[in-house]
Design an enzyme around this catalytic site. Sequence first.
Site, PDB file in Angstrom:
ATOM      1  N   PHE A 183       0.852  -1.189   0.000  1.00 21.44           N
ATOM      2  CA  PHE A 183       0.000   0.000   0.000  1.00 21.44           C
ATOM      3  C   PHE A 183       0.891   1.244   0.000  1.00 21.44           C
ATOM      4  CE2 PHE A 183       0.593  -0.865   4.556  1.00 21.44           C
ATOM      5  CZ  PHE A 183       0.864   0.402   5.060  1.00 21.44           C
ATOM      6  N   GLY A 225      -3.454  -6.736   4.194  1.00 22.06           N
ATOM      7  CA  GLY A 225      -2.728  -5.538   4.559  1.00 22.06           C
ATOM      8  C   GLY A 225      -1.431  -5.491   3.781  1.00 22.06           C
ATOM      9  N   ASP A 226      -0.568  -4.544   4.123  1.00 19.21           N
ATOM     10  CA  ASP A 226       0.757  -4.435   3.519  1.00 19.21           C
ATOM     11  C   ASP A 226       0.697  -4.457   1.982  1.00 19.21           C
ATOM     12  OD1 ASP A 226       1.438  -4.400   6.127  1.00 19.21           O
ATOM     13  OD2 ASP A 226       2.685  -6.176   6.118  1.00 19.21           O
ATOM     14  N   HIS A 227       0.909  -5.622   1.361  1.00 18.58           N
ATOM     15  CA  HIS A 227       1.009  -5.707  -0.097  1.00 18.58           C
ATOM     16  C   HIS A 227      -0.282  -6.227  -0.736  1.00 18.58           C
ATOM     17  CE1 HIS A 227       5.035  -6.097   1.647  1.00 18.58           C
ATOM     18  NE2 HIS A 227       5.520  -5.589   0.548  1.00 18.58           N
TER      19      HIS A 227
END
Length: 718
Positions: free
Chosen positions: A216, A310-312
């Site tokens: 993100f 989340g994250d990627h």
Amino acid sequence: MKKGRVTLPAQEGMDEEIKQIVKRWGADAVRDSDGTKIPDVIKQAADKVYSKYFFTRGDQEFAKANLDELQHMFIMSEPVTATEEEIKIPILKGYFKEQLKPDTDHDPKKWWQVIDRTTGEVVSCDKWEYLEQTEEVLVKSAKLWHRYTVNVLVYQLWDPVHMYNHITNDWTTEHQMPYDPRYPKTRAYILERLRTWLDEHPDTDVVRITTFFYNFTLVFNDVREEKYVDWFGYGATVSPRALEAFEKEKGYALTAEDFVDEGYYNSPFRMPKRAFLDWIDFQSKFVSELAKECVDIIHSYGKEAMMFLGDHWAGTEPYGKYFKNIGLDAVVGSVGDGTTLRMIADIPHVGYHEGRFLPYFFPDTFNEHNNPVIEANQNWLQSRRAILRKPIQRMGYGGYLSLALDFPDFVDRVEEITDEFREMHDHVKNTAPYVAPFKVAILNSWGGQRKWMSHHVHHAIWYKQCYSYYGILEALSGLPFEVEFISFEDIKADGISDDIGVIINAGEARTSWVGDDYWKDPEVVEKIRAFVQCGGGFIGVGEPTSHEHQGAFFQLSDVLGVQKEIGFSLSKDKYNDHQIENHFILEDQVAAINYGESTRYVYQASEAATVLDIEADDIKLATHTFGDGRAAYLAGLPYSPENARLLKRILYWTASKENVFHEWHTTNIYTECAAYPEAGTFVIINNAYEEQVTQVTKPDGTVLDVTLAPMGYQWFEI
């Protein structure tokens, strides 16, 4: 023996301590965290072993050998005002240079843009040049007193999540650079490396993918603080190769400005533009295809594939049209509150859902100046309401277990929480809870694509401009309603479903959550007016249906019965009357209603409107009838037990369903009831930190008196 449904973060050097925690918390699975490893003795004792896996970072030798295949993003320089005809713009001023590097491998004249922000015009390429030694853009023939910025294509030299962990947890390991699977060499390497990793991890049962390929949007400033963060952003998914493929597939080219977006970077609060929606679709298709290839490989080794929400996660949006093709076994996500729990629990096309509860076992929380039990209690009270409406199958925590063990009160509290979680599943038996006999629809520009995601900037983080609307989702996450998220395009294409009883439109003017110029679309307002006229309900919060058009700001003021003054009609007299104190909606109110940041200058637009609350001539709460239907207006609704009860009453009233309001209803606003008719059981929970006495009314009219311990609960047979 109590055991199951709990995943424990493990680390080396504390085998005996972990065995004790496994026993106390009833953990049946262990996982590693970023920067930790699971001891072999602990792996052997667990039913399941989760191992993290990063597809696009970790192998720095490959990254160093292929620097031209690192991931990119577009950034906008800080603006410079022209005080002379030639100006220099430092393109990385205010940015963290350890994270970003200008890409000069690809022609800046093709991929970068200089924009006159006073006029919005793109400056011709022959009127600027890049000074590589000083990292400045020289603009020639600038217009005096105009502001200029540069849209720059940059390489990412440091994965933002790895960087965050370095800064938060004082890591000293080598910086990890993210590489881009758009490039065939990197794509092939990713698949080869996955097979090698699986060969080397025969004792792994679940591959916990953190997440897939693109992070993100998270950019840091020059003092190592967050500069821009958008949990739903696609800013880090660009590359020259992808942009060229996009043009070939979609038939038109994108520019840097399509991503920079005047410096807003396509925030989800912005009305989504066609170019951005097309980019999401384009990248999601690509990511899902490669993700499926990776998941198929994992399955060929007899292992489960679990994705971290989340994250990627850019490109693997769980409510997007391509997610089902990936074939994941499970999703896991960080549970910040009831809203984020529902965001995880409602995800389709997976076998099970797991929540990672707060607090993280990080030193910013687990230190001598803080009591982590406070955060754990708040997190659990809000999450528990949502679990009772849509259960997740597993729970766990993240971080460094060694930090948590220094807080015995926290260890005790988690033992209670994990026991309660298992007890829920024992009673519910995979059956659905009782819900009201009508659906609640949240209407915004994103609809079901961003289910449970409105008014977020970053995961469950409080923002002054958001909480007064985010509270609606938080309240709904634990209330007895089936909630649907619909867009304006849904209404135009399919109308309004017969099972929807109430529509909610909430937010500030011009945002995607309200809908902006959709409200001047005759087809939209015609269908909503007809829906309410025929008996439907409509709730507006803040600046609903707002778009200045044809002498009105609230375009459905005829439905809502109220209007907002924006300064154009001050010469028109306004009279607010019909204020009453006795109303079905207000029956549980014992104190002043908290509207959060509230909304000013709302006045009575119809004599038939009933004003329930007003402050300094600004209407805060009002109701109105429109044909056979009903509407209500609220100035804001932050989450609290009191406001959750208020919203429940407003929903039943606007749906004209007061006659069934008391089914499984508790008299004390700090308590709630969830009933499971198929399982023959129901539970009453206490959402307060003090003992509460309440009554619950069953559908047959039977009343039960209950006393609940602080944060307590009791299960009963129907």
